[in-house]
Scaffold this motif. Structure first.
Motif, PDB file in Angstrom:
ATOM      1  N   ASP A 128       0.847  -1.309  -0.164  1.00 52.19           N
ATOM      2  CA  ASP A 128       0.025   0.152   0.032  1.00 52.19           C
ATOM      3  C   ASP A 128       0.727   1.335   0.061  1.00 52.19           C
ATOM      4  OD1 ASP A 128      -2.465   1.503  -0.132  1.00 52.19           O
ATOM      5  OD2 ASP A 128      -2.573   1.482   2.073  1.00 52.19           O
ATOM      6  N   MET A 129       1.719   1.424  -1.108  1.00 51.29           N
ATOM      7  CA  MET A 129       2.537   2.566  -1.123  1.00 51.29           C
ATOM      8  C   MET A 129       2.976   2.857  -2.472  1.00 51.29           C
ATOM      9  SD  MET A 129       6.303   3.492   0.910  1.00 51.29           S
ATOM     10  CE  MET A 129       7.193   2.619  -0.547  1.00 51.29           C
ATOM     11  N   CYS A 130       2.425   3.749  -3.198  1.00 51.02           N
ATOM     12  CA  CYS A 130       2.856   4.176  -4.583  1.00 51.02           C
ATOM     13  C   CYS A 130       4.463   4.486  -4.373  1.00 51.02           C
ATOM     14  CB  CYS A 130       2.130   5.484  -4.941  1.00 51.02           C
ATOM     15  SG  CYS A 130       2.847   6.102  -6.685  1.00 51.02           S
ATOM     16  N   PRO A 131       5.566   3.873  -5.190  1.00 55.28           N
ATOM     17  CA  PRO A 131       6.879   4.248  -5.028  1.00 55.28           C
ATOM     18  C   PRO A 131       7.247   5.665  -5.659  1.00 55.28           C
ATOM     19  CG  PRO A 131       6.119   3.140  -7.237  1.00 55.28           C
ATOM     20  CD  PRO A 131       5.014   2.899  -6.303  1.00 55.28           C
ATOM     21  N   HIS A 132       6.233   6.453  -5.938  1.00 49.08           N
ATOM     22  CA  HIS A 132       6.773   8.048  -6.398  1.00 49.08           C
ATOM     23  C   HIS A 132       6.656   8.776  -5.232  1.00 49.08           C
ATOM     24  CE1 HIS A 132       5.406  11.898  -8.321  1.00 49.08           C
ATOM     25  NE2 HIS A 132       6.661  11.868  -8.447  1.00 49.08           N
ATOM     26  N   ARG A 133       5.810   9.183  -4.590  1.00 50.95           N
ATOM     27  CA  ARG A 133       5.770  10.043  -3.530  1.00 50.95           C
ATOM     28  C   ARG A 133       5.168   9.218  -2.184  1.00 50.95           C
ATOM     29  NH1 ARG A 133       5.920  15.462  -5.158  1.00 50.95           N
ATOM     30  NH2 ARG A 133       7.381  15.726  -6.772  1.00 50.95           N
ATOM     31  N   PHE A 134       5.100   8.001  -2.185  1.00 49.18           N
ATOM     32  CA  PHE A 134       4.660   7.064  -1.012  1.00 49.18           C
ATOM     33  C   PHE A 134       3.084   7.431  -0.748  1.00 49.18           C
ATOM     34  CE2 PHE A 134       9.521   7.252   0.467  1.00 49.18           C
ATOM     35  CZ  PHE A 134       9.989   6.586  -0.746  1.00 49.18           C
ATOM     36  N   ALA A 135       2.467   7.745  -1.406  1.00 53.51           N
ATOM     37  CA  ALA A 135       1.042   7.917  -1.063  1.00 53.51           C
ATOM     38  C   ALA A 135       0.325   6.438  -0.968  1.00 53.51           C
ATOM     39  CB  ALA A 135       0.248   8.794  -2.188  1.00 53.51           C
ATOM     40  N   PRO A 136      -0.257   6.275   0.003  1.00 58.32           N
ATOM     41  CA  PRO A 136      -0.929   5.088   0.214  1.00 58.32           C
ATOM     42  C   PRO A 136      -2.036   4.880  -1.033  1.00 58.32           C
ATOM     43  CG  PRO A 136      -1.223   6.122   2.238  1.00 58.32           C
ATOM     44  CD  PRO A 136      -0.855   7.276   1.274  1.00 58.32           C
ATOM     45  N   LEU A 137      -1.787   3.632  -1.996  1.00 57.65           N
ATOM     46  CA  LEU A 137      -2.597   3.279  -2.852  1.00 57.65           C
ATOM     47  C   LEU A 137      -4.077   3.241  -2.585  1.00 57.65           C
ATOM     48  CD1 LEU A 137      -0.450   0.934  -4.877  1.00 57.65           C
ATOM     49  CD2 LEU A 137      -0.860   3.112  -5.411  1.00 57.65           C
ATOM     50  N   SER A 138      -4.257   2.833  -1.270  1.00 56.17           N
ATOM     51  CA  SER A 138      -5.638   2.464  -0.622  1.00 56.17           C
ATOM     52  C   SER A 138      -6.644   3.753  -0.688  1.00 56.17           C
ATOM     53  CB  SER A 138      -5.670   1.955   0.878  1.00 56.17           C
ATOM     54  OG  SER A 138      -5.012   2.955   1.588  1.00 56.17           O
ATOM     55  N   MET A 139      -5.706   4.920  -0.919  1.00 59.35           N
ATOM     56  CA  MET A 139      -6.355   6.313  -1.240  1.00 59.35           C
ATOM     57  C   MET A 139      -7.121   6.352  -2.433  1.00 59.35           C
ATOM     58  SD  MET A 139      -4.149   8.652   1.593  1.00 59.35           S
ATOM     59  CE  MET A 139      -5.393  10.249   1.275  1.00 59.35           C
ATOM     60  N   GLY A 140      -6.461   5.413  -3.546  1.00 58.56           N
ATOM     61  CA  GLY A 140      -6.818   6.016  -4.917  1.00 58.56           C
ATOM     62  C   GLY A 140      -8.136   5.357  -5.221  1.00 58.56           C
ATOM     63  N   LYS A 141      -8.203   4.776  -6.568  1.00 59.87           N
ATOM     64  CA  LYS A 141      -9.535   4.438  -7.159  1.00 59.87           C
ATOM     65  C   LYS A 141      -9.131   3.185  -8.176  1.00 59.87           C
ATOM     66  CE  LYS A 141     -11.038   9.239  -8.235  1.00 59.87           C
ATOM     67  NZ  LYS A 141     -11.555  10.084  -9.077  1.00 59.87           N
ATOM     68  N   LEU A 142     -10.091   2.324  -8.008  1.00 61.34           N
ATOM     69  CA  LEU A 142      -9.951   1.149  -8.576  1.00 61.34           C
ATOM     70  C   LEU A 142     -10.452   1.238 -10.060  1.00 61.34           C
ATOM     71  CD1 LEU A 142      -9.080  -1.773  -8.127  1.00 61.34           C
ATOM     72  CD2 LEU A 142     -11.243  -2.422  -7.414  1.00 61.34           C
ATOM     73  N   LYS A 143      -9.528   1.029 -11.058  1.00 59.49           N
ATOM     74  CA  LYS A 143      -9.984   1.084 -12.471  1.00 59.49           C
ATOM     75  C   LYS A 143      -9.890  -0.162 -13.135  1.00 59.49           C
ATOM     76  CE  LYS A 143     -10.411   5.667 -12.610  1.00 59.49           C
ATOM     77  NZ  LYS A 143      -9.517   6.585 -13.568  1.00 59.49           N
ATOM     78  N   GLY A 144     -11.136  -0.835 -13.259  1.00 60.43           N
ATOM     79  CA  GLY A 144     -10.852  -2.269 -13.829  1.00 60.43           C
ATOM     80  C   GLY A 144     -10.469  -3.087 -12.725  1.00 60.43           C
ATOM     81  N   ASP A 145      -9.163  -3.825 -12.993  1.00 58.31           N
ATOM     82  CA  ASP A 145      -8.371  -4.557 -12.097  1.00 58.31           C
ATOM     83  C   ASP A 145      -7.023  -3.825 -11.538  1.00 58.31           C
ATOM     84  OD1 ASP A 145     -10.200  -6.662 -12.206  1.00 58.31           O
ATOM     85  OD2 ASP A 145      -9.020  -7.703 -13.277  1.00 58.31           O
TER      86      ASP A 145
END
Length: 347
Positions: free
Chosen positions: A48-65
């Motif tokens: 649960d960490m984007c490798p760019h700026r370390f934002a939690p991916l759980s704060m993102g959106k599901l687009k398909g899979d």
């Protein structure tokens, strides 16, 4: 205390019922994961960490899979590889996040945090009575306990505490002087005792309608590092001669599947499997209410022990005969961790 936990094994992550098309965050072995179901219904877990700026991916959106990061829109497929960077056609090879093997069994999503090549689903614990005719399974809760998961495993290898901690549900004074027996295996311990011709414990007095004394048993089956299944029950005194015939009495398997969240927190995913009141959902709820009382009693004493241990880090505990199984349990886990460390060193 360190989080002594092998990685090349299956751990319960969460109930299957909790994994949906919505992104959810779960923590295991000190790592935060984002979990969801694919469009085909399969569970997916990524770091649960984007490798760019370390934002939690759980704060993102599901687009398909795939998950779109909520900060700059980097998008990661279910295998963890980045599939899109807005405004940048070239995707660097290191634009990825770890993904984890998952498998569903016994109402739970299990995760393999170690080498994915070794993730064999056949290694997940199997209770033969689960789903078998003549038995009924009922899912319980996920109880958070603020202690190291091995402290909970200690408790679940220890029938002796029941006579003192669980007098309102699972124990009574008749078992206080009955010694425990045990056998040890490569990956687990089995601890048990029989209490013959004694009053029924409160739980079985409620559901068994016994007219007199009973013979009752507790078998504590621990499988390293995170499985503890308690086979307990009662029958009229003298009705069961051979221990292997205990299915003739009222019998329950209380299953505890432990998630090591981090060094000081664990989750106890519990369910029960029983051989009576098979189609009675009211009995499910009544039993669960009783189990919640008992398991919260464990939670209370384990969390107080944790507080004392942290306040007195140099205190040394004494050992009793009843500690043989918990001590062996910890040595098994230590060997598993040491074996993995040796394998990594050779590689």
């Amino acid at each position: 205390m360190n989080l002594l936990a092998p990685r090349n094994t299956w751990y319960p992550l969460t109930w299957s019922r909790n994994v949906t098309r919505a992104l959810s965050r779960h923590r295991i072995l000190g790592a935060d994961l984002v979990v969801y179901r694919s469009e085909a219904g399969e569970p997916v877990a990524l770091d649960d960490m984007c490798p760019h700026r370390f934002a939690p991916l759980s704060m993102g959106k599901l687009k398909g899979d795939a998950i779109e990061c909520g900060y700059h829109g980097m998008t990661f497929g279910r295998d963890g590889r980045c599939v899109r960077i807005p405004g940048q056609p070239t995707i660097p090879p290191n634009a990825r996040v770890p993904s984890y093997p998952l498998y569903e069994k016994m109402g739970l999503v299990w995760i393999w945090p170690g080498d994915p090549a070794l993730a064999d689903p056949s290694l997940i614990y199997d209770l033969p009575q689960f789903g078998q005719a003549g038995w009924h399974a009922a899912e319980g809760d996920a109880l958070r306990i603020d202690t190291n998961y091995l402290n909970l495993a200690d408790n679940l290898c220890d029938p002796a505490h029941v006579s003192f901690v669980h007098l309102s549900t699972l124990g009574n004074a008749a078992s206080e002087e009955i010694p425990v027996e045990h056998t040890f295996g490569e990956r687990g311990v089995l601890v048990w005792r029989w209490i013959r011709d004694a009053p029924a414990i409160p739980l079985f007095a409620k559901y068994g309608n016994f007219s007199g004394n009973v013979d009752r048993w507790h078998y504590y089956d621990y499988v390293a590092p995170c499985i503890a299944v308690i086979d307990f029950g009662s029958a009229d005194a003298g009705a069961i001669v051979e221990p292997e015939d205990r299915g003739a009495g009222l019998r329950i398997f209380a299953c505890h599947f432990i998630t090591p969240v981090d060094e000081h927190v664990c989750l106890d995913h519990w369910l029960h499997v029983r051989n009576f009141a098979l189609d009675d959902t009211e009995t499910d709820q009544r039993l669960h209410a009783d189990f919640r009382i008992a398991f919260n009693e464990d939670k209370e004493i384990l969390e107080r022990i944790e507080e004392v241990a942290q306040a007195r880090p140099n205190a040394k505990s004494i050992r009793l005969a009843i500690d043989a199984a918990p001590q062996r349990m910890r040595r098994i886990v230590e060997r598993m961790v040491a074996s993995e460390a040796g394998t990594r060193a050779s590689a």
